[in-house]
Design a protein around this motif. Sequence first.
Motif, short mmCIF file in Angstrom:
data_model
loop_
_atom_site.label_atom_id
_atom_site.label_comp_id
_atom_site.label_asym_id
_atom_site.label_seq_id
_atom_site.Cartn_x
_atom_site.Cartn_y
_atom_site.Cartn_z
N SER A 15 0.83 -1.20 0.00
CA SER A 15 0.00 0.00 0.00
C SER A 15 0.87 1.25 0.00
CB SER A 15 -0.91 0.00 1.24
OG SER A 15 -0.11 0.14 2.40
N VAL A 16 0.26 2.36 -0.40
CA VAL A 16 0.95 3.65 -0.35
C VAL A 16 1.30 3.99 1.10
CG1 VAL A 16 0.65 6.13 -0.72
CG2 VAL A 16 -0.13 4.50 -2.46
N ALA A 17 0.38 3.70 1.99
CA ALA A 17 0.60 4.02 3.42
C ALA A 17 1.84 3.29 3.95
CB ALA A 17 -0.64 3.64 4.23
N ASP A 18 1.97 2.01 3.62
CA ASP A 18 3.13 1.24 4.09
C ASP A 18 4.42 1.73 3.44
OD1 ASP A 18 1.49 -0.22 5.66
OD2 ASP A 18 1.77 -2.14 4.63
N ALA B 114 -3.71 9.65 -3.81
CA ALA B 114 -2.62 8.84 -3.24
C ALA B 114 -1.63 9.70 -2.44
CB ALA B 114 -1.89 8.08 -4.35
N VAL C 93 -3.00 10.26 1.00
CA VAL C 93 -2.84 9.06 1.84
C VAL C 93 -1.41 9.00 2.37
CG1 VAL C 93 -2.83 6.53 1.84
CG2 VAL C 93 -4.67 7.78 0.68
N ILE D 8 -7.85 6.69 -5.07
CA ILE D 8 -6.95 5.79 -4.34
C ILE D 8 -7.72 4.81 -3.45
CG2 ILE D 8 -6.59 7.48 -2.47
CD1 ILE D 8 -3.97 4.94 -3.78
N ILE E 48 -8.19 1.10 -4.48
CA ILE E 48 -7.17 0.03 -4.42
C ILE E 48 -6.47 -0.05 -3.06
CG2 ILE E 48 -6.67 0.01 -6.89
CD1 ILE E 48 -4.06 1.59 -6.16
N GLU E 49 -6.44 1.05 -2.31
CA GLU E 49 -5.66 1.06 -1.07
C GLU E 49 -6.43 0.35 0.05
OE1 GLU E 49 -2.60 2.42 -0.84
OE2 GLU E 49 -2.25 2.92 1.25
N GLN E 50 -5.80 -0.63 0.65
CA GLN E 50 -6.45 -1.36 1.74
C GLN E 50 -6.32 -0.59 3.05
OE1 GLN E 50 -7.97 -4.53 1.35
NE2 GLN E 50 -7.66 -4.07 -0.82
N ILE F 5 -7.75 2.06 4.43
CA ILE F 5 -7.94 3.49 4.69
C ILE F 5 -9.42 3.80 4.82
CG2 ILE F 5 -5.80 4.34 3.67
CD1 ILE F 5 -7.42 5.16 1.21
N TYR G 266 -10.27 12.42 -0.76
CA TYR G 266 -9.06 12.10 -1.52
C TYR G 266 -9.12 12.61 -2.97
CZ TYR G 266 -8.74 8.96 2.45
OH TYR G 266 -8.71 8.45 3.72
#
Lengths: 308, 142
Positions: A84-87, A108, A111, B108, B111-113, B115, B133
């Motif tokens: 993920s972007v967060a990770d 993104a 995030v 986002i 696809i982003e897990q 959030i 977002y």
Amino acid sequence: MMKHLIDPLDLTAEEVNEFLDLADKIMEEPSKYRHICDGRKLATLFYEPSTRTRLSFEAAMLNLGGSVLGFSSGTDSSAAKGESVADTIRVVSNFADICAIRHPKEGAPLVAALHSEIPVINAGDGGHQHPTQTLTDLMTIRSLKKRINGLTVGICGDLKFGRTTHSLIKSLARYTGVKFVLISPQELRVPDYIFESLQAKSIAFKQVERLDEVMPELDVLYMTRVQRERFFNEEDYIRLKDSYILDAKKMELAKEDMIVLHPLPRVNEIAVEVDHDPRACYFKQVKYGMYVRMALIMKLLGLEESEC
Amino acid sequence: MLNVDSLTRGIVIDHIKAGSCMALYKYLELDKLDCSVAIIKNAKSNRMGKKDIIKIDGMLDLDLDVLGFLDCNITVNIIDNGKIIEKKNLVLPDTIRNVVSCKNPRCITSIEQGIDQVFKLADPKTHLYRCLYCEQKYNPKK
């Protein structure tokens, strides 16, 4: 407090002016700033291809004495494994002091900012925003036209998916007396949130379909590319891609002191013959972009001119 | 007129737009409660002509932000000892979190897990919410 640049309106109008003033000073005397970022690192997290923006960021950091690390496509990173972007940003926060992120998905960079321990710069998110291109555009306009207030700005091409146009309109709307001429096919008009924000602020704008009929009234013409990668349907792309081409004949209709800008890359929307016209300023724009990114990196790292 | 027993202790959600009570039931996740829940559809209303009502037995706490987001004309009465002890006025919340999802395939959130799905109030006059977002507007018809 740590500051990010995700949306062009994250910066106040005063901060934008400060950034542009600093960029002007750096451009006048670049050598003065060449060690201010010694020992600092910029991470460029580019999940989408880029030439100008990535190299501009990297050149900016190198010119400040810092170093760069990162990746230039999603397939080169752990994103390909599903990270993920967060990770990713949590990890990168351990390696770098500041990061610039480009991502095909809208939001993104936000995030990333929400999970980051270092300043995050949005280097373009899908068809949404591109605030550092906007700083570049503002610096170019201010430098070449000597003002921003009161200009009539034509924005032409893909206004629906063109992130640079969204950020530019948002930012220019804060200046006094700017008039917008939005030139696009019906299918590629600005998104409703941009349209509504102009209406809500009673900002003068008109939407037209023909470029030639508005050329004489423009002080600035901002051309954009119809981007294949923003379409879900190839047929729509092929039908619309040649809608607006600027050539020498159209330039004859323009004011003598109009300037033509383009965020680049250009495909065929500006004929090569226009490059020789002194009003074609899109390659100068690239140079301004590097200086404004140098100013941005300094400001977001909290570095003052007195430290030079 | 249909009779449903009065509550001794609980919540009455009144003046729900006719036909909307099942959507509220879903958003408030009332199916996950152990207590009794009464749903009254198309009740007569002087003000609205027809309305829906939900009565929840034994519960005194409710996410009013969700209700305000869905319809701020709804009234909420808190009942204890068989009496209305409080009438809650609903307002449009500034932010709603994990109530509705963004439908923009370019966002986002697609696809982003892990959030939160967050929508911000963009225009109180038109009750317009936009995704935090990507700024896509929330369209209740989709």
